[in-house]
Motif scaffolding. Structure first.
Motif, PDB file in Angstrom:
ATOM      1  N   UNK A   1     -25.416 -10.654  42.228  1.00 48.35           N
ATOM      2  CA  UNK A   1     -26.592 -11.291  42.836  1.00 48.35           C
ATOM      3  C   UNK A   1     -27.308 -12.243  41.875  1.00 48.35           C
ATOM      4  N   UNK A   2     -28.175 -13.044  42.457  1.00 51.03           N
ATOM      5  CA  UNK A   2     -28.868 -14.070  41.684  1.00 51.03           C
ATOM      6  C   UNK A   2     -30.363 -14.033  42.037  1.00 51.03           C
ATOM      7  N   UNK A   3     -31.186 -13.988  41.014  1.00 49.80           N
ATOM      8  CA  UNK A   3     -32.640 -13.992  41.215  1.00 49.80           C
ATOM      9  C   UNK A   3     -33.218 -15.184  40.479  1.00 49.80           C
ATOM     10  N   UNK A   4     -34.009 -16.001  41.159  1.00 55.82           N
ATOM     11  CA  UNK A   4     -34.698 -17.093  40.481  1.00 55.82           C
ATOM     12  C   UNK A   4     -36.136 -16.689  40.202  1.00 55.82           C
ATOM     13  N   UNK A   5     -36.562 -16.934  38.976  1.00 54.30           N
ATOM     14  CA  UNK A   5     -37.936 -16.638  38.586  1.00 54.30           C
ATOM     15  C   UNK A   5     -38.604 -17.972  38.276  1.00 54.30           C
ATOM     16  N   UNK A  65     -30.695 -25.908  40.371  1.00 53.84           N
ATOM     17  CA  UNK A  65     -30.041 -24.785  39.673  1.00 53.84           C
ATOM     18  C   UNK A  65     -30.403 -23.417  40.264  1.00 53.84           C
ATOM     19  N   UNK A  66     -31.408 -23.372  41.143  1.00 51.53           N
ATOM     20  CA  UNK A  66     -31.780 -22.085  41.745  1.00 51.53           C
ATOM     21  C   UNK A  66     -30.926 -21.793  42.984  1.00 51.53           C
ATOM     22  N   UNK A  67     -30.040 -22.722  43.346  1.00 50.33           N
ATOM     23  CA  UNK A  67     -29.285 -22.606  44.603  1.00 50.33           C
ATOM     24  C   UNK A  67     -28.582 -21.253  44.743  1.00 50.33           C
ATOM     25  N   UNK A  68     -28.617 -20.740  45.946  1.00 46.24           N
ATOM     26  CA  UNK A  68     -27.904 -19.501  46.246  1.00 46.24           C
ATOM     27  C   UNK A  68     -28.601 -18.239  45.764  1.00 46.24           C
ATOM     28  N   UNK A  69     -29.896 -18.313  45.548  1.00 45.45           N
ATOM     29  CA  UNK A  69     -30.616 -17.106  45.092  1.00 45.45           C
ATOM     30  C   UNK A  69     -30.795 -16.112  46.235  1.00 45.45           C
ATOM     31  N   UNK A  70     -30.645 -14.839  45.902  1.00 39.81           N
ATOM     32  CA  UNK A  70     -30.934 -13.782  46.877  1.00 39.81           C
ATOM     33  C   UNK A  70     -32.435 -13.516  46.933  1.00 39.81           C
ATOM     34  N   UNK A 104     -37.640 -24.155  46.501  1.00 37.43           N
ATOM     35  CA  UNK A 104     -36.657 -23.061  46.388  1.00 37.43           C
ATOM     36  C   UNK A 104     -35.960 -22.818  47.717  1.00 37.43           C
ATOM     37  N   UNK A 105     -36.729 -22.849  48.786  1.00 36.01           N
ATOM     38  CA  UNK A 105     -36.154 -22.573  50.106  1.00 36.01           C
ATOM     39  C   UNK A 105     -35.067 -23.591  50.460  1.00 36.01           C
ATOM     40  N   UNK A 106     -35.295 -24.834  50.044  1.00 35.60           N
ATOM     41  CA  UNK A 106     -34.325 -25.900  50.280  1.00 35.60           C
ATOM     42  C   UNK A 106     -32.949 -25.524  49.707  1.00 35.60           C
ATOM     43  N   UNK A 107     -32.921 -24.901  48.561  1.00 33.47           N
ATOM     44  CA  UNK A 107     -31.640 -24.575  47.903  1.00 33.47           C
ATOM     45  C   UNK A 107     -31.179 -23.137  48.161  1.00 33.47           C
ATOM     46  N   UNK A 108     -32.096 -22.288  48.601  1.00 30.06           N
ATOM     47  CA  UNK A 108     -31.734 -20.885  48.868  1.00 30.06           C
ATOM     48  C   UNK A 108     -32.312 -20.456  50.209  1.00 30.06           C
ATOM     49  N   UNK A 109     -31.701 -20.965  51.296  1.00 26.26           N
ATOM     50  CA  UNK A 109     -32.287 -20.715  52.628  1.00 26.26           C
ATOM     51  C   UNK A 109     -32.299 -19.241  53.031  1.00 26.26           C
ATOM     52  N   UNK A 110     -31.509 -18.409  52.339  1.00 25.02           N
ATOM     53  CA  UNK A 110     -31.457 -16.991  52.725  1.00 25.02           C
ATOM     54  C   UNK A 110     -32.347 -16.110  51.850  1.00 25.02           C
ATOM     55  N   UNK A 111     -33.049 -16.712  50.903  1.00 25.89           N
ATOM     56  CA  UNK A 111     -33.739 -15.888  49.891  1.00 25.89           C
ATOM     57  C   UNK A 111     -34.927 -15.108  50.458  1.00 25.89           C
ATOM     58  N   UNK A 112     -35.207 -14.005  49.782  1.00 26.67           N
ATOM     59  CA  UNK A 112     -36.442 -13.241  50.006  1.00 26.67           C
ATOM     60  C   UNK A 112     -37.416 -13.660  48.911  1.00 26.67           C
ATOM     61  N   UNK A 113     -38.668 -13.905  49.263  1.00 28.49           N
ATOM     62  CA  UNK A 113     -39.660 -14.402  48.311  1.00 28.49           C
ATOM     63  C   UNK A 113     -40.650 -13.301  47.907  1.00 28.49           C
ATOM     64  N   UNK A 114     -40.821 -13.162  46.600  1.00 27.47           N
ATOM     65  CA  UNK A 114     -41.852 -12.253  46.078  1.00 27.47           C
ATOM     66  C   UNK A 114     -42.840 -13.110  45.290  1.00 27.47           C
TER      67      UNK A 114
END
Ligand code: NAI
Length: 306
Positions: A1-5, A65-70, A104-114
């Protein structure tokens, strides 16, 4: 998995370290300052062979570079200085947080945001609104931290192991937070059976001022070790679909008699984000406090949107 901070300041970099060293995911650390996230990522990577984890840590100034973040965790923005309230940060941080979330949403459309940036409940609402995501996929971190502060103070007061103490703090992340001593226990025993009311009130007050206590000691910014740990447990729960019950700022649709507001409530977190919200029974006084806290968050959302 991938997490962007997003934000490589004190909270962001400490969270990146926790996620990597627990082997939870690869981490992309993004900041607006050139070289900063790259330097921190390299420094963390140079400890990999000693800490023995397999996570890659990438530092960048580029959202691509954040693309594909979970999961995306947003810590970018200003922190408090002594004498400032969390609300003083609102206008500056609103712009930063909305920009970070939409990019972020543009590159990781499936991500959950905290969301971590303060004022927490307001920023979380803005992220939900600006991304147009289902509310389940946007939450704020505060309740885990506020609860872990109260947990620590209870353990210190009674001289028992922190691991035996469970504490629950609901409401907004500010002066109007709602610690619930009735629901705090030591190995299953309610603390109301173990401490007098004066002591409990003292611990509750210290919890309410827990952030300010550290800001005053540090002078240069706010807390970050316990906040990073708190965010990390939310990340872990979601990635591993653990269904842990954690207090988080969640979008309310009638729960607790409240609507269209983000506020700290007990949430079952899992791979879809906020899987469900638990409604604990509150006394009339507690319910009133929760509604007062919600009114203040709502008012600040309006101010931020003006
Ligand atoms: P910090 O000042 O150490 O780091 C903030 C970072 O954000 C800096 O590196 C800065 O360059 C970066 N940044 C600013 N604008 C940006 C942008 N447009 N894009 C990307 N990065 C940007 O602050 P710290 O201590 O890490 O705190 C971060 C935020 O988290 C603050 O708003 C603070 O109040 C909040 N916080 C919330 C907690 C909670 O319980 N929800 C607990 C602790 C902190």
């Amino acid at each position: 998995p991938r997490v962007s901070v997003i934000g490589a300041g004190n909270v962001g970099r400490t969270l990146a370290q926790r996620i990597a060293e627990k082997n939870l995911a690869d981490v992309v650390l993004l900041d607006i300052v050139n070289g900063l996230p790259q330097g921190i990522a390299l420094d963390l990577m140079e400890a990999q062979g000693i800490e023995l984890h397999d996570s890659e840590i990438i530092g960048t100034n580029n959202y691509e570079d954040t693309a594909g973040s979970d999961i995306v965790v947003i810590t970018a923005g200003l922190a408090r200085k002594p004498g400032m309230s969390r609300d003083d940060l609102m206008n500056v941080n609103a712009k930063i947080v909305v920009e970070a979330a939409t990019k972020c949403l543009q590159y990781s459309p499936e991500a959950i945001f905290i969301v971590i940036t303060n004022p927490l409940d307001v920023m979380t609402y803005l992220v939900w609104q600006s991304t147009g995501l289902p509310p389940q996929r946007v939450m704020g971190m505060a309740g885990v931290l506020d609860s872990s502060r109260l947990q620590t103070f209870i353990a210190m007061e009674l001289g028992v192991s922190t691991a035996d103490v469970h504490a629950m703090v609901l409401g907004g992340h500010g002066d109007l937070m709602l610690p619930l001593p009735r629901y705090c226990t030591v190995s299953g025993v309610p603390i109301t059976e173990l401490m007098d009311e004066i002591t409990i009130n003292r611990l509750v007050e210290r919890t309410r001022n827990g952030g300010a206590e550290i800001v005053k000691l540090l002078q240069t910014g706010g807390a970050y070790y316990a906040p990073a740990s708190s965010a990390c447990i939310m990340v872990e729960t979601i990635l591993r679909n653990q269904s842990r019950l954690l207090p988080a700022a969640a979008y309310l649709k009638g729960e607790y008699g409240l609507q269209d507001v983000y506020l700290g409530v007990p949430c079952r977190l899992g791979c879809r984000g906020v899987e469900s919200i638990l409604e604990v029974r509150l006394t009339d006084a507690e319910r009133l406090d929760l509604h007062t806290s919600a009114a203040s968050v709502r008012q600040n959302v309006h101010l931020a949107l003006d």
